[in-house]
Design a protein around this motif. Structure first.
Motif: not given
Length: 186
Positions: A104-131
């Motif tokens: 999880w990376q958090l960067e200031p973005y205006g008055t808020g935060t840009r949150l970036t998540l990198w999640h290594s996941i079995d490719r069969r379930y990657i859309a499920m993980g995104a949802a």
């Protein structure tokens, strides 16, 4: 005023897949209207995690060291003994959840935060993980905005357009959506 009964996630957006051979990583980016410090507390504090995350933690995750993560909303709860490998408040949090690397990376973005998540996941379930993460991060955003919905994971997510999001993300990622529940042999 938000309420759980009328919560409906928006369209599938902000997610990509980084493909390195057989290793696929979900990359999900969201802009939140809350400060990095507020978001950090939500990502690390066990009390906050119980309000939005698909797991519970047996300690604050804001420091490097061993932690037990226990799934919630699954037919059979699973506990994973793991380790927080990087905790640089309020910017970077890394740990393993089962066999998956989480960053999880958090960067200031205006008055808020840009949150970036990198999640290594079995490719069969990657859309499920995104949802699933889409809904979890929506719930996190509302929690920090003092309009809590309560955790929406597992079977509860099905009541809130998880299947639609799974299909939309699968299409964006150029794959067929995995059926839910998964069938053996797939």
């Amino acid at each position: 005023m938000s309420s759980r009964s009328n919560y409906k996630p928006g369209p599938a957006t902000g997610a990509t897949v980084d493909k390195q051979g057989d290793t696929w990583t979900l990359v999900l980016v969201r802009e939140l209207r809350h400060t990095p410090k507020q978001v950090w507390e939500a990502l690390t504090d066990p009390t906050n995690l119980r309000e939005w995350a698909p797991f519970d933690a047996d300690r604050n995750m804001g420091t490097v060291g061993k932690v037990t993560l226990s799934t919630v909303g699954t037919p059979t709860p699973q506990a994973s003994e793991t380790e927080v490998t990087c905790a640089q408040a309020p910017h970077l949090l890394q740990y393993r959840w089962g066999d998956n690397e989480m960053r999880w990376q958090l960067e200031p973005y205006g008055t808020g935060t840009r949150l970036t998540l990198w999640h290594s996941i079995d490719r069969r379930y990657i859309a499920m993980g995104a949802a699933g993460w889409h809904i979890c991060i929506d719930v996190l955003d509302r929690l920090l905005g003092e309009q809590p919905l309560g955790r929406i994971v597992g079977a509860e997510a099905m009541k809130h357009d998880w299947l639609r999001l799974n299909t939309e993300y699968a299409k964006q990622f150029g794959m067929e959506p995995q059926k839910w529940p998964p069938t053996s042999g797939t």
